[in-house]
Design an enzyme around this catalytic site. Structure first.
Site, PDB file in Angstrom:
ATOM      1  NE  ARG A 107      -1.292   2.152   3.033  1.00  0.00           N
ATOM      2  CZ  ARG A 107      -0.420   2.949   3.417  1.00  0.00           C
ATOM      3  NH1 ARG A 107       0.212   3.883   2.824  1.00  0.00           N
ATOM      4  NH2 ARG A 107       0.250   2.756   4.775  1.00  0.00           N
ATOM      5  CB  SER A 155       6.785  16.380  13.718  1.00  0.00           C
ATOM      6  OG  SER A 155       6.678  15.265  13.863  1.00  0.00           O
ATOM      7  CB  ILE A 180      12.795   9.161   1.004  1.00  0.00           C
ATOM      8  CG1 ILE A 180      13.088  10.396   1.670  1.00  0.00           C
ATOM      9  CG2 ILE A 180      12.182   9.351  -0.231  1.00  0.00           C
ATOM     10  CD1 ILE A 180      12.116  11.087   2.182  1.00  0.00           C
ATOM     11  CB  ALA A 259      -0.467  10.285   1.178  1.00  0.00           C
ATOM     12  CG  ASP A 353      -1.593 -11.120  24.385  1.00  0.00           C
ATOM     13  OD1 ASP A 353      -0.438 -11.242  24.905  1.00  0.00           O
ATOM     14  OD2 ASP A 353      -2.682 -11.728  24.867  1.00  0.00           O
ATOM     15  CD  GLU A 380       1.501  10.094   4.225  1.00  0.00           C
ATOM     16  OE1 GLU A 380       1.246  11.469   4.212  1.00  0.00           O
ATOM     17  OE2 GLU A 380       1.846   9.695   3.072  1.00  0.00           O
TER      18      GLU A 380
HETATM   19  P1  TGC Z   1       0.513  25.525   9.017  1.00  0.00           P
HETATM   20  O1  TGC Z   1       0.493  26.904   9.114  1.00  0.00           O
HETATM   21  O2  TGC Z   1      -0.599  24.567   9.408  1.00  0.00           O
HETATM   22  O3  TGC Z   1       0.210  25.513   7.301  1.00  0.00           O
HETATM   23  C1  TGC Z   1       0.846  25.829   6.112  1.00  0.00           C
HETATM   24  C2  TGC Z   1       0.051  26.100   5.057  1.00  0.00           C
HETATM   25  O4  TGC Z   1      -0.554  24.823   4.702  1.00  0.00           O
HETATM   26  C3  TGC Z   1      -1.799  24.531   4.669  1.00  0.00           C
HETATM   27  N1  TGC Z   1      -2.040  23.263   5.172  1.00  0.00           N
HETATM   28  C4  TGC Z   1      -2.689  22.568   4.184  1.00  0.00           C
HETATM   29  N2  TGC Z   1      -2.904  22.469   2.875  1.00  0.00           N
HETATM   30  C5  TGC Z   1      -3.278  21.300   2.686  1.00  0.00           C
HETATM   31  N3  TGC Z   1      -3.341  20.094   3.356  1.00  0.00           N
HETATM   32  C6  TGC Z   1      -3.249  20.113   4.589  1.00  0.00           C
HETATM   33  N4  TGC Z   1      -3.163  19.024   5.140  1.00  0.00           N
HETATM   34  C7  TGC Z   1      -2.817  21.261   5.250  1.00  0.00           C
HETATM   35  N5  TGC Z   1      -2.366  21.780   6.422  1.00  0.00           N
HETATM   36  C8  TGC Z   1      -2.026  22.785   6.337  1.00  0.00           C
HETATM   37  C9  TGC Z   1      -2.169  25.928   5.667  1.00  0.00           C
HETATM   38  O5  TGC Z   1      -3.692  26.361   5.157  1.00  0.00           O
HETATM   39  C10 TGC Z   1      -1.191  26.878   5.313  1.00  0.00           C
HETATM   40  O6  TGC Z   1      -1.463  27.533   4.143  1.00  0.00           O
HETATM   41  P2  TGC Z   1      -1.168  28.969   3.635  1.00  0.00           P
HETATM   42  O7  TGC Z   1      -1.822  29.493   2.415  1.00  0.00           O
HETATM   43  O8  TGC Z   1      -1.964  29.876   5.204  1.00  0.00           O
HETATM   44  O9  TGC Z   1       0.128  29.343   3.983  1.00  0.00           O
HETATM   45  O10 TGC Z   1       1.689  24.783   9.089  1.00  0.00           O
HETATM   46  P3  TGC Z   1       2.464  24.370  10.265  1.00  0.00           P
HETATM   47  O11 TGC Z   1       4.160  24.849  10.060  1.00  0.00           O
HETATM   48  O12 TGC Z   1       1.667  25.077  11.496  1.00  0.00           O
HETATM   49  O13 TGC Z   1       2.536  22.705  10.587  1.00  0.00           O
HETATM   50  C11 TGC Z   1       1.476  22.068  10.556  1.00  0.00           C
HETATM   51  C12 TGC Z   1       1.510  20.594  10.898  1.00  0.00           C
HETATM   52  C13 TGC Z   1       2.458  20.308  12.096  1.00  0.00           C
HETATM   53  C14 TGC Z   1       0.269  19.896  11.037  1.00  0.00           C
HETATM   54  C15 TGC Z   1       2.570  19.987   9.584  1.00  0.00           C
HETATM   55  O14 TGC Z   1       3.666  20.634   9.450  1.00  0.00           O
HETATM   56  C16 TGC Z   1       2.424  18.613   9.644  1.00  0.00           C
HETATM   57  O15 TGC Z   1       1.576  18.028   9.111  1.00  0.00           O
HETATM   58  N6  TGC Z   1       3.610  18.043  10.098  1.00  0.00           N
HETATM   59  C17 TGC Z   1       3.578  16.462   9.637  1.00  0.00           C
HETATM   60  C18 TGC Z   1       4.466  16.200   8.682  1.00  0.00           C
HETATM   61  C19 TGC Z   1       4.290  15.067   7.841  1.00  0.00           C
HETATM   62  O16 TGC Z   1       3.173  14.483   8.098  1.00  0.00           O
HETATM   63  N7  TGC Z   1       5.270  14.612   7.068  1.00  0.00           N
HETATM   64  C20 TGC Z   1       5.099  13.395   6.298  1.00  0.00           C
HETATM   65  C21 TGC Z   1       6.131  13.207   5.355  1.00  0.00           C
HETATM   66  S1  TGC Z   1       5.592  12.188   4.015  1.00  0.00           S
HETATM   67  C22 TGC Z   1       5.597  10.654   4.508  1.00  0.00           C
HETATM   68  O17 TGC Z   1       5.585  10.160   5.660  1.00  0.00           O
HETATM   69  C23 TGC Z   1       5.430   9.592   3.513  1.00  0.00           C
HETATM   70  S2  TGC Z   1       4.928   7.945   4.114  1.00  0.00           S
HETATM   71  C24 TGC Z   1       4.255   7.249   2.766  1.00  0.00           C
HETATM   72  C25 TGC Z   1       4.288   6.016   2.819  1.00  0.00           C
HETATM   73  O18 TGC Z   1       5.193   5.090   2.792  1.00  0.00           O
HETATM   74  O19 TGC Z   1       2.894   5.472   2.716  1.00  0.00           O
HETATM   75  P1  FAD Z   2      10.173  13.693  15.067  1.00  0.00           P
HETATM   76  O1  FAD Z   2       9.346  14.934  14.136  1.00  0.00           O
HETATM   77  O2  FAD Z   2      11.365  13.942  15.394  1.00  0.00           O
HETATM   78  O3  FAD Z   2       9.336  13.305  16.155  1.00  0.00           O
HETATM   79  C1  FAD Z   2       9.809  12.747  17.202  1.00  0.00           C
HETATM   80  C2  FAD Z   2       8.601  12.478  18.418  1.00  0.00           C
HETATM   81  O4  FAD Z   2       8.243  13.662  18.854  1.00  0.00           O
HETATM   82  C3  FAD Z   2       7.290  11.930  17.869  1.00  0.00           C
HETATM   83  O5  FAD Z   2       6.720  11.160  18.690  1.00  0.00           O
HETATM   84  C4  FAD Z   2       6.401  13.060  17.597  1.00  0.00           C
HETATM   85  O6  FAD Z   2       5.065  12.767  17.740  1.00  0.00           O
HETATM   86  C5  FAD Z   2       6.967  14.008  18.599  1.00  0.00           C
HETATM   87  N1  FAD Z   2       6.431  15.258  18.496  1.00  0.00           N
HETATM   88  C6  FAD Z   2       6.753  16.066  17.413  1.00  0.00           C
HETATM   89  N2  FAD Z   2       6.612  17.473  17.620  1.00  0.00           N
HETATM   90  C7  FAD Z   2       5.748  17.407  18.670  1.00  0.00           C
HETATM   91  C8  FAD Z   2       5.018  18.443  19.616  1.00  0.00           C
HETATM   92  N3  FAD Z   2       4.896  19.671  19.088  1.00  0.00           N
HETATM   93  N4  FAD Z   2       4.676  18.337  20.775  1.00  0.00           N
HETATM   94  C9  FAD Z   2       4.696  16.986  21.219  1.00  0.00           C
HETATM   95  N5  FAD Z   2       5.410  15.899  20.523  1.00  0.00           N
HETATM   96  C10 FAD Z   2       5.928  16.216  19.358  1.00  0.00           C
HETATM   97  N6  FAD Z   2       9.065  10.924   4.919  1.00  0.00           N
HETATM   98  C11 FAD Z   2       8.867  11.595   3.496  1.00  0.00           C
HETATM   99  O7  FAD Z   2       9.005  12.635   3.356  1.00  0.00           O
HETATM  100  N7  FAD Z   2       8.448  10.577   2.465  1.00  0.00           N
HETATM  101  C12 FAD Z   2       8.370   9.338   2.687  1.00  0.00           C
HETATM  102  O8  FAD Z   2       8.176   8.875   1.799  1.00  0.00           O
HETATM  103  C13 FAD Z   2       8.360   8.894   4.092  1.00  0.00           C
HETATM  104  N8  FAD Z   2       8.191   7.433   4.211  1.00  0.00           N
HETATM  105  C14 FAD Z   2       8.682   6.919   5.441  1.00  0.00           C
HETATM  106  C15 FAD Z   2       8.600   5.645   5.596  1.00  0.00           C
HETATM  107  C16 FAD Z   2       9.034   5.025   6.834  1.00  0.00           C
HETATM  108  C17 FAD Z   2       9.125   3.439   6.906  1.00  0.00           C
HETATM  109  C18 FAD Z   2       9.143   5.896   8.003  1.00  0.00           C
HETATM  110  C19 FAD Z   2       9.477   5.082   9.310  1.00  0.00           C
HETATM  111  C20 FAD Z   2       8.957   7.142   7.701  1.00  0.00           C
HETATM  112  C21 FAD Z   2       8.790   7.843   6.659  1.00  0.00           C
HETATM  113  N9  FAD Z   2       8.880   9.141   6.440  1.00  0.00           N
HETATM  114  C22 FAD Z   2       8.761   9.673   5.132  1.00  0.00           C
HETATM  115  C23 FAD Z   2       9.147  10.078   7.500  1.00  0.00           C
HETATM  116  C24 FAD Z   2       7.913  10.098   8.312  1.00  0.00           C
HETATM  117  O9  FAD Z   2       6.952  11.229   7.634  1.00  0.00           O
HETATM  118  C25 FAD Z   2       8.463  11.042   9.523  1.00  0.00           C
HETATM  119  O10 FAD Z   2       9.303   9.804  10.357  1.00  0.00           O
HETATM  120  C26 FAD Z   2       7.424  11.690  10.427  1.00  0.00           C
HETATM  121  O11 FAD Z   2       6.786  12.506   9.964  1.00  0.00           O
HETATM  122  C27 FAD Z   2       8.105  12.009  12.102  1.00  0.00           C
HETATM  123  O12 FAD Z   2       9.141  12.705  11.657  1.00  0.00           O
HETATM  124  P2  FAD Z   2      10.558  12.124  12.527  1.00  0.00           P
HETATM  125  O13 FAD Z   2      10.730  10.750  12.312  1.00  0.00           O
HETATM  126  O14 FAD Z   2      11.592  12.967  12.168  1.00  0.00           O
HETATM  127  O15 FAD Z   2       9.997  12.074  14.036  1.00  0.00           O
END
Ligand code: TGC
Ligand code: FAD
Length: 400
Positions: A107, A155, A180, A259, A353, A380
């Site tokens: 997935r 994050s 990544i 996603a 378990d 995500e």
């Molecule tokens: P914030 O001020 O909330 O937002 C900045 C701008 O973005 C807009 N926005 C969104 N737009 C679309 N969809 C969303 N979900 C949005 N959330 C926010 C927002 O309206 C704003 O727009 P504008 O026009 O006003 O500038 O930003 P923030 O810096 O306070 O951060 C918010 C926070 C913490 C929720 C965000 O940074 C976050 O979601 N952090 C988590 C990062 C994350 O999820 N990383 C994932 C990496 S990719 C991955 O993990 C792939 S795994 C895939 C796999 O293998 O399946």
């Molecule tokens: P951190 O951001 O360092 O967080 C560490 C801990 O702190 C977490 O428990 C978090 O919840 C906590 N924390 C953070 N902020 C706060 C707060 N304000 N208050 C309280 N607690 C907080 N990323 C991509 O870009 N592309 C990909 O394709 C991708 N694939 C992935 C595949 C795998 C197998 C894994 C494990 C990760 C992948 N990621 C990818 C990265 C993933 O999105 C990050 O691991 C995730 O967003 C968390 O970031 P971090 O690992 O740096 O943890």
């Protein structure tokens, strides 16, 4: 005599409900949605389940599945045009659910290709970029990865260090991305980098001088998926490879919304796979003179899993209907991603378990799903990130 006294009474049952669909979610689907679900279920039964345990043990992504995933229209399935299937959001959710019934790694591959790579090209790319990449990505000839997370903290992507500076008509990218998915097998990276004007998306092809993507080894989770680091050392990117349609963090965050939606559906499949195996196991295993399933505490735990799965299914379906009607918001996606990942991880752990010692064997699916789900609940957006997103929605106060 003692044994006879413990023999369970047969349950009075009229038409039994489907234990994996207690509220008849399938009956609420359209015929097309059911057809899509059935075809992906067949793919998983025929091509994923027979190989996935071995792949997980060998830390190997089954690349040989890509042509079949592509030929069934599962790559970029929500995109209309560009040789993509143009299916609705509920179909995409069902695709994710069935694939994750097989393994979260499969997935993940489809999520990244579809939601994190094809979606931004479709939503923000130039017509030339769409023509160049989308049909080949739909056919599985070009594999994508999505580079947002960085080593110092995923994050908070607003604080990214990877940056791009203009040099003539080109850009020069420097920095690093971490964790990544698909990174080491990708032909194309959708890479987010800070520029003097804000965050932009760059399309960087494999082989670009200064770009490397070593695979991350020694994972205990998502072992049937490729995860890599990405390094950019003065990588030159022409302007034609920059996504022109978006500037700022909302670019990558909008991809995450797509996603995360798929993940909220996908993890239901993992939980269903665990419960299915547990129902069979507890019915067949005799302890203290009766089936394990005849014990009240076991039934309570099974019932609790079914309750959690059912609520997750209803949440996902309603989310899908809202997405298809154009009313879904990112906060609603956060609630579903949080709830459903927590549900699936708890179900998988509890199934592990109840399998006793057998639960630690790769012969049984729950420990594989459980280990995978440790990643799924983290990537995500971690559980905390989604909780804080809902907190912000409720209070209007940003607690990040
Ligand atoms: P914030 O001020 O909330 O937002 C900045 C701008 O973005 C807009 N926005 C969104 N737009 C679309 N969809 C969303 N979900 C949005 N959330 C926010 C927002 O309206 C704003 O727009 P504008 O026009 O006003 O500038 O930003 P923030 O810096 O306070 O951060 C918010 C926070 C913490 C929720 C965000 O940074 C976050 O979601 N952090 C988590 C990062 C994350 O999820 N990383 C994932 C990496 S990719 C991955 O993990 C792939 S795994 C895939 C796999 O293998 O399946
Ligand atoms: P951190 O951001 O360092 O967080 C560490 C801990 O702190 C977490 O428990 C978090 O919840 C906590 N924390 C953070 N902020 C706060 C707060 N304000 N208050 C309280 N607690 C907080 N990323 C991509 O870009 N592309 C990909 O394709 C991708 N694939 C992935 C595949 C795998 C197998 C894994 C494990 C990760 C992948 N990621 C990818 C990265 C993933 O999105 C990050 O691991 C995730 O967003 C968390 O970031 P971090 O690992 O740096 O943890």
């Amino acid at each position: 005599m003692a044994t006879a006294a413990k023999t369970p009474k047969p349950a009075a049952r009229s038409t039994p409900l489907d234990p994996l669909d207690l509220y008849g979610v399938r009956a609420a689907l359209t015929e097309e949605e059911r057809l899509v679900q059935d075809s992906v279920a067949r793919l998983v039964d025929e091509a994923v389940l027979p190989v996935i345990q071995r792949c997980f043990e060998e830390h190997r992504f089954p690349r040989e599945l890509i042509p079949r995933l592509a030929s069934q229209g599962l790559l970029g399935s929500s995109i209309t045009g560009y040789d993509c299937a143009g299916l609705n959001a509920v179909c995409y959710g069902l695709i994710c659910q069935e694939l994750e019934r097989g393994d979260s790694g499969i997935r993940s591959f489809v999520s990244v290709q579809s939601s994190l790579c094809m979606y931004p090209i479709f939503a923000y790319g130039s017509e030339e970029q769409k023509q160049r990449y989308l049909p080949r990505m739909a056919r599985g000839e070009v594999i994508g990865c999505f580079g947002l997370t960085e080593p110092h903290g995923g994050s908070d992507p607003a604080n990214m260090k990877t940056h791009a500076r203009r040099r003539g008509t080109d850009w020069v990218v420097n920095g690093a991305k971490m964790w990544i998915t698909n990174g080491a097998i990708a032909d194309l990276g959708v890479v987010w980098a800070m520029t003097p004007d804000g965050i932009r998306g760059f399309l960087i092809e494999k082989g670009a001088p200064g770009f490397s993507a070593p695979e991350i080894q020694h994972k205990f989770s998502l072992r049937a998926s490729v995860t890599a680091a990405l390094y950019f050392d003065n990588v030159v990117v022409p302007e034609s490879q920059v996504l022109p349609g978006v500037l700022g963090l909302k670019g990558p965050l909008s991809c995450l919304t797509q996603a995360r939606f798929g993940i909220a559906w996908g993890v239901i499949g993992a939980a269903q796979a665990c419960l299915r195996q547990l129902l069979d196991y507890t019915a067949g295993r005799e302890l203290f003179g009766r089936p394990l399933a005849a014990n009240q505490s076991i039934q309570v735990r099974l019932a609790d899993m079914a309750r959690r799965i059912t609520t997750a299914q209803l949440l996902a379906l309603q989310l899908g209907r809202m997405k298809d009607s154009g009313t879904m918001t990112p906060a609603q996606v956060s609630l579903a991603k949080w709830n459903n990942c927590r549900m699936a991880l708890d179900v998988a752990r509890d199934c592990r378990d109840m399998l006793g010692g057998a639960g630690i064997s790769a012969e049984f699916a729950p420990i594989r799903h459980m280990l995978n789900l440790e990643s799924v609940i983290t990537y995500e957006g971690t559980e905390t990130i989604h909780q804080l997103t809902i907190g912000r929605e409720l209070t209007g106060i940003n607690a990040f």
